[in-house]
Scaffold this motif. Structure first.
Motif, PDB file in Angstrom:
ATOM      1  N   GLY A 161       0.720  -1.302   0.023  1.00 42.97           N
ATOM      2  CA  GLY A 161       0.107   0.099  -0.182  1.00 42.97           C
ATOM      3  C   GLY A 161       0.687   1.255  -0.100  1.00 42.97           C
ATOM      4  O   GLY A 161       0.440   1.956  -0.755  1.00 42.97           O
ATOM      5  N   VAL A 206       2.079   1.754  -3.614  1.00 44.75           N
ATOM      6  CA  VAL A 206       0.922   2.227  -4.652  1.00 44.75           C
ATOM      7  C   VAL A 206       0.727   3.775  -4.200  1.00 44.75           C
ATOM      8  O   VAL A 206       0.589   4.423  -5.204  1.00 44.75           O
ATOM      9  CB  VAL A 206      -0.035   1.449  -4.223  1.00 44.75           C
ATOM     10  CG1 VAL A 206      -1.521   1.950  -4.935  1.00 44.75           C
ATOM     11  CG2 VAL A 206       0.045  -0.121  -4.740  1.00 44.75           C
ATOM     12  N   GLU A 237       3.464   5.631  -5.799  1.00 49.76           N
ATOM     13  CA  GLU A 237       3.463   5.851  -7.223  1.00 49.76           C
ATOM     14  C   GLU A 237       2.269   6.618  -7.714  1.00 49.76           C
ATOM     15  O   GLU A 237       2.539   7.411  -8.716  1.00 49.76           O
ATOM     16  CB  GLU A 237       3.055   4.344  -7.860  1.00 49.76           C
ATOM     17  CG  GLU A 237       4.368   3.421  -7.544  1.00 49.76           C
ATOM     18  CD  GLU A 237       3.856   1.984  -7.956  1.00 49.76           C
ATOM     19  OE1 GLU A 237       2.748   1.719  -8.554  1.00 49.76           O
ATOM     20  OE2 GLU A 237       4.838   1.106  -7.762  1.00 49.76           O
ATOM     21  N   LYS A 238       1.288   6.772  -6.996  1.00 51.78           N
ATOM     22  CA  LYS A 238       0.051   7.541  -7.280  1.00 51.78           C
ATOM     23  C   LYS A 238       0.079   9.084  -6.646  1.00 51.78           C
ATOM     24  O   LYS A 238      -0.576   9.668  -7.003  1.00 51.78           O
ATOM     25  CB  LYS A 238      -1.220   6.924  -6.811  1.00 51.78           C
ATOM     26  CG  LYS A 238      -1.650   5.561  -7.368  1.00 51.78           C
ATOM     27  CD  LYS A 238      -3.049   5.398  -7.872  1.00 51.78           C
ATOM     28  CE  LYS A 238      -3.205   4.115  -8.298  1.00 51.78           C
ATOM     29  NZ  LYS A 238      -3.331   4.279  -9.815  1.00 51.78           N
ATOM     30  N   THR A 281      -9.030   6.151  -4.523  1.00 52.78           N
ATOM     31  CA  THR A 281      -8.821   5.263  -5.560  1.00 52.78           C
ATOM     32  C   THR A 281      -8.456   3.846  -4.766  1.00 52.78           C
ATOM     33  O   THR A 281      -7.746   3.713  -3.776  1.00 52.78           O
ATOM     34  CB  THR A 281      -7.395   5.502  -6.150  1.00 52.78           C
ATOM     35  OG1 THR A 281      -7.606   7.037  -6.526  1.00 52.78           O
ATOM     36  CG2 THR A 281      -7.092   4.890  -7.297  1.00 52.78           C
ATOM     37  N   GLU A 282      -9.149   2.806  -5.225  1.00 52.70           N
ATOM     38  CA  GLU A 282      -8.861   1.415  -4.826  1.00 52.70           C
ATOM     39  C   GLU A 282      -8.220   0.796  -5.707  1.00 52.70           C
ATOM     40  O   GLU A 282      -8.697   0.628  -6.807  1.00 52.70           O
ATOM     41  CB  GLU A 282     -10.424   0.953  -4.273  1.00 52.70           C
ATOM     42  CG  GLU A 282     -10.165  -0.323  -3.688  1.00 52.70           C
ATOM     43  CD  GLU A 282     -11.588  -0.924  -3.288  1.00 52.70           C
ATOM     44  OE1 GLU A 282     -12.030  -0.527  -2.482  1.00 52.70           O
ATOM     45  OE2 GLU A 282     -11.833  -1.967  -3.827  1.00 52.70           O
ATOM     46  N   VAL A 283      -7.175  -0.014  -5.239  1.00 48.88           N
ATOM     47  CA  VAL A 283      -6.219  -0.834  -6.227  1.00 48.88           C
ATOM     48  C   VAL A 283      -6.308  -2.153  -5.767  1.00 48.88           C
ATOM     49  O   VAL A 283      -5.832  -2.292  -4.356  1.00 48.88           O
ATOM     50  CB  VAL A 283      -4.955  -0.201  -6.187  1.00 48.88           C
ATOM     51  CG1 VAL A 283      -4.153  -1.180  -7.084  1.00 48.88           C
ATOM     52  CG2 VAL A 283      -4.901   1.225  -6.633  1.00 48.88           C
ATOM     53  N   ILE A 284      -6.388  -3.445  -6.363  1.00 50.76           N
ATOM     54  CA  ILE A 284      -6.512  -4.545  -5.835  1.00 50.76           C
ATOM     55  C   ILE A 284      -5.089  -5.307  -6.373  1.00 50.76           C
ATOM     56  O   ILE A 284      -4.795  -5.159  -7.693  1.00 50.76           O
ATOM     57  CB  ILE A 284      -7.359  -5.630  -6.407  1.00 50.76           C
ATOM     58  CG1 ILE A 284      -8.954  -4.818  -6.255  1.00 50.76           C
ATOM     59  CG2 ILE A 284      -7.510  -6.951  -6.196  1.00 50.76           C
ATOM     60  CD1 ILE A 284      -9.352  -4.580  -4.736  1.00 50.76           C
ATOM     61  N   VAL A 285      -4.297  -5.615  -5.703  1.00 51.59           N
ATOM     62  CA  VAL A 285      -2.882  -6.217  -5.894  1.00 51.59           C
ATOM     63  C   VAL A 285      -2.987  -7.497  -5.408  1.00 51.59           C
ATOM     64  O   VAL A 285      -3.143  -8.052  -4.483  1.00 51.59           O
ATOM     65  CB  VAL A 285      -1.738  -5.466  -5.137  1.00 51.59           C
ATOM     66  CG1 VAL A 285      -0.457  -6.074  -5.434  1.00 51.59           C
ATOM     67  CG2 VAL A 285      -1.987  -3.852  -5.441  1.00 51.59           C
TER      68      VAL A 285
END
Length: 98
Positions: free
Chosen positions: A50, A53, A56-57, A92-96
Motif C-alpha cells: 500500500g 502504491v 506511485e499515485k 482510489t482503490e487498487v487490488i494487488v
C-alpha cells in the motif's frame, strides 16, 4: 427444583476446578501459536504494498487490508489522491494479487 439445579451447577464447578487443579503445569501453553505469525506477516506485506502504491499515485495510504476475491488472496489498497485546483481528494482503490 431450583435448589437441585443450583447444587448441580455447584457440583460441576467444583469438579471442573478439581480437574484444572490436578492437571500438570506443563499442559498450559506458554507461547503463542505459530499460525498467528503468518497473519501478521501478510498484513504487514499489504501495508508495504500500500505504501508503494500510494507513492506511485502521489497520494496518501488510507487503508491496506487482505481479502479473498475469486479464490485468490489479494491486498485491497485505498489511496487518497489530492484533488486538482483545491478540490477534495479522490479515493482510489487498487487490488494487488499476492
Amino acid at each position: 427444583m431450583i435448589n437441585l439445579l443450583s447444587r448441580s451447577r455447584s457440583a460441576v464447578l467444583a469438579l471442573s476446578l478439581g480437574v484444572l487443579a490436578a492437571s500438570p503445569a506443563s499442559a498450559i501453553p506458554v507461547a503463542a501459536p505459530q499460525y498467528q505469525d503468518a497473519l501478521v506477516q501478510v498484513a504487514s506485506d499489504c501495508y508495504a504494498v500500500g505504501q508503494q502504491v500510494a507513492a506511485e499515485k502521489g497520494g496518501t495510504l488510507a487503508k491496506a487490508s487482505q481479502s479473498t476475491r475469486g479464490g485468490q488472496t489479494v491486498c485491497v489498497i485505498v489511496v487518497l489522491v489530492p484533488g486538482k485546483d483545491g478540490e477534495r481528494p479522490r479515493r482510489t482503490e487498487v487490488i494487488v494479487p499476492q
